[in-house]
Design a protein around this motif. Structure first.
Motif, PDB file in Angstrom:
ATOM      1  N   GLY A   1       2.055  12.193   1.799  1.00  0.00           N
ATOM      2  CA  GLY A   1       2.882  11.941   0.567  1.00  0.00           C
ATOM      3  C   GLY A   1       4.489  11.360   1.141  1.00  0.00           C
ATOM      4  N   ARG A   2       4.840  11.482   2.579  1.00  0.00           N
ATOM      5  CA  ARG A   2       5.504  10.798   3.245  1.00  0.00           C
ATOM      6  C   ARG A   2       6.400  10.260   4.759  1.00  0.00           C
ATOM      7  N   LEU A   3       5.366   9.147   4.481  1.00  0.00           N
ATOM      8  CA  LEU A   3       4.591   8.664   6.223  1.00  0.00           C
ATOM      9  C   LEU A   3       5.734   8.369   7.166  1.00  0.00           C
ATOM     10  N   PRO A   4       6.126   8.690   8.071  1.00  0.00           N
ATOM     11  CA  PRO A   4       6.248   8.512   9.034  1.00  0.00           C
ATOM     12  C   PRO A   4       6.368   7.198   9.724  1.00  0.00           C
ATOM     13  N   LEU A   5       6.203   5.977   8.794  1.00  0.00           N
ATOM     14  CA  LEU A   5       5.517   4.592   9.325  1.00  0.00           C
ATOM     15  C   LEU A   5       7.117   4.107   8.439  1.00  0.00           C
ATOM     16  N   ARG A   6       6.586   2.376   9.407  1.00  0.00           N
ATOM     17  CA  ARG A   6       7.428   1.954   7.626  1.00  0.00           C
ATOM     18  C   ARG A   6       6.483   1.107   7.034  1.00  0.00           C
ATOM     19  N   ASP A   7       7.456  -0.121   6.244  1.00  0.00           N
ATOM     20  CA  ASP A   7       6.182  -1.198   5.142  1.00  0.00           C
ATOM     21  C   ASP A   7       5.313  -1.640   5.748  1.00  0.00           C
ATOM     22  N   GLY A   8       4.750  -2.029   5.167  1.00  0.00           N
ATOM     23  CA  GLY A   8       3.775  -2.688   5.699  1.00  0.00           C
ATOM     24  C   GLY A   8       2.636  -3.085   7.723  1.00  0.00           C
ATOM     25  N   VAL A   9       2.798  -1.741   8.124  1.00  0.00           N
ATOM     26  CA  VAL A   9       2.566  -1.982   9.173  1.00  0.00           C
ATOM     27  C   VAL A   9       1.425  -1.574  10.143  1.00  0.00           C
ATOM     28  N   LEU A  10       0.273  -1.316   8.342  1.00  0.00           N
ATOM     29  CA  LEU A  10      -1.127  -0.739   9.057  1.00  0.00           C
ATOM     30  C   LEU A  10      -2.067  -2.014   8.032  1.00  0.00           C
ATOM     31  N   ASP A  11      -3.024  -2.395   8.559  1.00  0.00           N
ATOM     32  CA  ASP A  11      -4.040  -2.742   8.373  1.00  0.00           C
ATOM     33  C   ASP A  11      -5.003  -2.174   6.987  1.00  0.00           C
ATOM     34  N   ALA A  12      -5.408  -0.912   7.431  1.00  0.00           N
ATOM     35  CA  ALA A  12      -6.189  -0.333   6.767  1.00  0.00           C
ATOM     36  C   ALA A  12      -5.683   0.889   6.716  1.00  0.00           C
ATOM     37  N   VAL A  13      -6.361   1.909   5.727  1.00  0.00           N
ATOM     38  CA  VAL A  13      -6.498   3.649   5.607  1.00  0.00           C
ATOM     39  C   VAL A  13      -7.455   3.822   4.965  1.00  0.00           C
ATOM     40  N   PHE A  14      -8.079   4.668   6.335  1.00  0.00           N
ATOM     41  CA  PHE A  14      -9.146   5.504   6.629  1.00  0.00           C
ATOM     42  C   PHE A  14      -9.320   6.945   5.699  1.00  0.00           C
ATOM     43  N   GLY A  15      -9.945   7.475   4.551  1.00  0.00           N
ATOM     44  CA  GLY A  15      -9.126   9.000   4.499  1.00  0.00           C
ATOM     45  C   GLY A  15     -10.365   9.578   4.003  1.00  0.00           C
ATOM     46  N   ALA A  16     -11.579  10.327   5.169  1.00  0.00           N
ATOM     47  CA  ALA A  16     -12.478  11.305   4.424  1.00  0.00           C
ATOM     48  C   ALA A  16     -12.125  12.234   3.224  1.00  0.00           C
ATOM     49  N   GLY A  17     -12.723  12.470   2.961  1.00  0.00           N
ATOM     50  CA  GLY A  17     -12.410  13.825   1.873  1.00  0.00           C
ATOM     51  C   GLY A  17     -10.941  13.973   1.383  1.00  0.00           C
ATOM     52  N   LEU A  18     -10.316  13.048   0.809  1.00  0.00           N
ATOM     53  CA  LEU A  18      -8.885  12.470   1.365  1.00  0.00           C
ATOM     54  C   LEU A  18      -8.528  13.024  -0.356  1.00  0.00           C
ATOM     55  N   VAL A  19      -8.845  12.118  -1.409  1.00  0.00           N
ATOM     56  CA  VAL A  19      -8.216  12.493  -2.389  1.00  0.00           C
ATOM     57  C   VAL A  19      -8.250  13.370  -3.498  1.00  0.00           C
ATOM     58  N   SER A  20      -9.188  14.609  -3.605  1.00  0.00           N
ATOM     59  CA  SER A  20      -9.351  15.738  -4.113  1.00  0.00           C
ATOM     60  C   SER A  20      -8.113  16.810  -3.173  1.00  0.00           C
ATOM     61  N   HIS A  21      -7.988  16.347  -2.317  1.00  0.00           N
ATOM     62  CA  HIS A  21      -6.805  17.353  -1.493  1.00  0.00           C
ATOM     63  C   HIS A  21      -5.254  16.536  -1.843  1.00  0.00           C
ATOM     64  N   LEU A  22      -5.005  15.684  -2.084  1.00  0.00           N
ATOM     65  CA  LEU A  22      -4.038  15.390  -2.397  1.00  0.00           C
ATOM     66  C   LEU A  22      -2.924  15.944  -3.682  1.00  0.00           C
ATOM     67  N   PRO A  23      -1.447  16.792  -3.247  1.00  0.00           N
ATOM     68  CA  PRO A  23      -1.206  17.681  -4.255  1.00  0.00           C
ATOM     69  C   PRO A  23      -0.423  16.298  -5.290  1.00  0.00           C
ATOM     70  N   ARG A  24      -0.159  15.146  -5.422  1.00  0.00           N
ATOM     71  CA  ARG A  24      -0.125  14.620  -6.022  1.00  0.00           C
ATOM     72  C   ARG A  24      -0.239  12.884  -6.151  1.00  0.00           C
ATOM     73  N   PRO A  25      -1.554  12.866  -6.496  1.00  0.00           N
ATOM     74  CA  PRO A  25      -2.352  11.666  -6.058  1.00  0.00           C
ATOM     75  C   PRO A  25      -1.984  10.089  -6.015  1.00  0.00           C
ATOM     76  N   ALA A  26      -1.034   9.847  -7.371  1.00  0.00           N
ATOM     77  CA  ALA A  26      -0.763   8.584  -7.979  1.00  0.00           C
ATOM     78  C   ALA A  26       0.435   8.579  -6.475  1.00  0.00           C
ATOM     79  N   GLU A  27       1.510   9.333  -6.469  1.00  0.00           N
ATOM     80  CA  GLU A  27       2.683   9.395  -5.535  1.00  0.00           C
ATOM     81  C   GLU A  27       1.998   9.538  -4.086  1.00  0.00           C
ATOM     82  N   ASP A  28       0.664  10.029  -3.802  1.00  0.00           N
ATOM     83  CA  ASP A  28       0.501   9.784  -2.151  1.00  0.00           C
ATOM     84  C   ASP A  28      -0.525   8.304  -2.263  1.00  0.00           C
ATOM     85  N   LEU A  29      -0.368   8.372  -3.421  1.00  0.00           N
ATOM     86  CA  LEU A  29      -1.787   6.438  -2.854  1.00  0.00           C
ATOM     87  C   LEU A  29      -0.952   5.209  -2.726  1.00  0.00           C
TER      88      LEU A  29
END
Length: 199
Positions: A99-127
């Protein structure tokens, strides 16, 4: 939110030491899911909630030596297990909150998340935060080595209507967070939702 993070950390800290031993046959499923993202040599990819880093070797293989691979997790014990397994050689390990990534805007080409969504405390904000760090047209892969029904059966529970991974729930959640759900697969032997970062 701090309580949600503490619960996630407590859950995974207790399981970190034997996580890989509990799921020894998942490697090929991770590699197959990474192959479907469509990464290219030189790409930058984040494994969000990387756990013991099982996706890091196939991610490194996909982006090559000139690419960037980051494994990020909230739980120090999981990152320590990834390092003990030697997976820190495939990517940089980072202790941080999705939810608070120490990365610049638009720096990545992709994100991989295994089993991620069900563990996000604030899914909309975190996504939305994941979308912030991915370039327009970049990709998000939400993966699990077994499908929703198989996972529920393994855990001795029923699938409920509010399961965020159900397509009818996931599609609008992603759309509201800057993503377009492109493909959705929920089978006994895998769950894989691929989304594209919107402009």
């Amino acid at each position: 939110m701090a309580d949600d993070h503490a619960q996630v950390q407590e859950f995974f800290t207790a399981r970190a030491a034997d996580w890989d031993a509990r799921f020894p046959d998942d490697g090929p499923a991770y590699a197959a899911a990474v192959a479907e993202i469509g990464l290219s040599p030189g790409d930058a990819v984040l494994d969000a909630g990387c756990g013991t880093g099982r996706a890091l070797p196939p991610l490194r293989e996909a982006v090559g030596p000139e690419g960037t691979v980051i494994g990020l997790d909230l739980t120090p014990a999981m990152l320590a297990a990834a390092a003990r397994a030697g997976r820190d050689g495939s990517g940089a390990l980072m202790l941080a909150d999705v939810g608070r990534l120490p990365l610049r805007d638009g720096v990545l080409d992709a994100v991989f998340g295994a089993g991620l969504v069900s563990h996000l405390p604030r899914p909309a904000e975190d996504l939305r935060e994941l979308a912030r760090v991915v370039r327009p047209g970049g990709r998000l892969a939400l993966f699990h080595p077994v499908g929703r029904a198989a996972l529920a059966a393994r855990q001795g529970r029923q699938i409920t209507g509010d399961d965020l991974r159900a397509e009818r729930n996931l599609r609008p959640l992603l759309a509201d967070s800057g993503w377009h759900l492109a493909t959705y697969v929920d089978e006994d032997d895998r769950f894989l939702a691929l989304a594209v970062r919107q402009d």
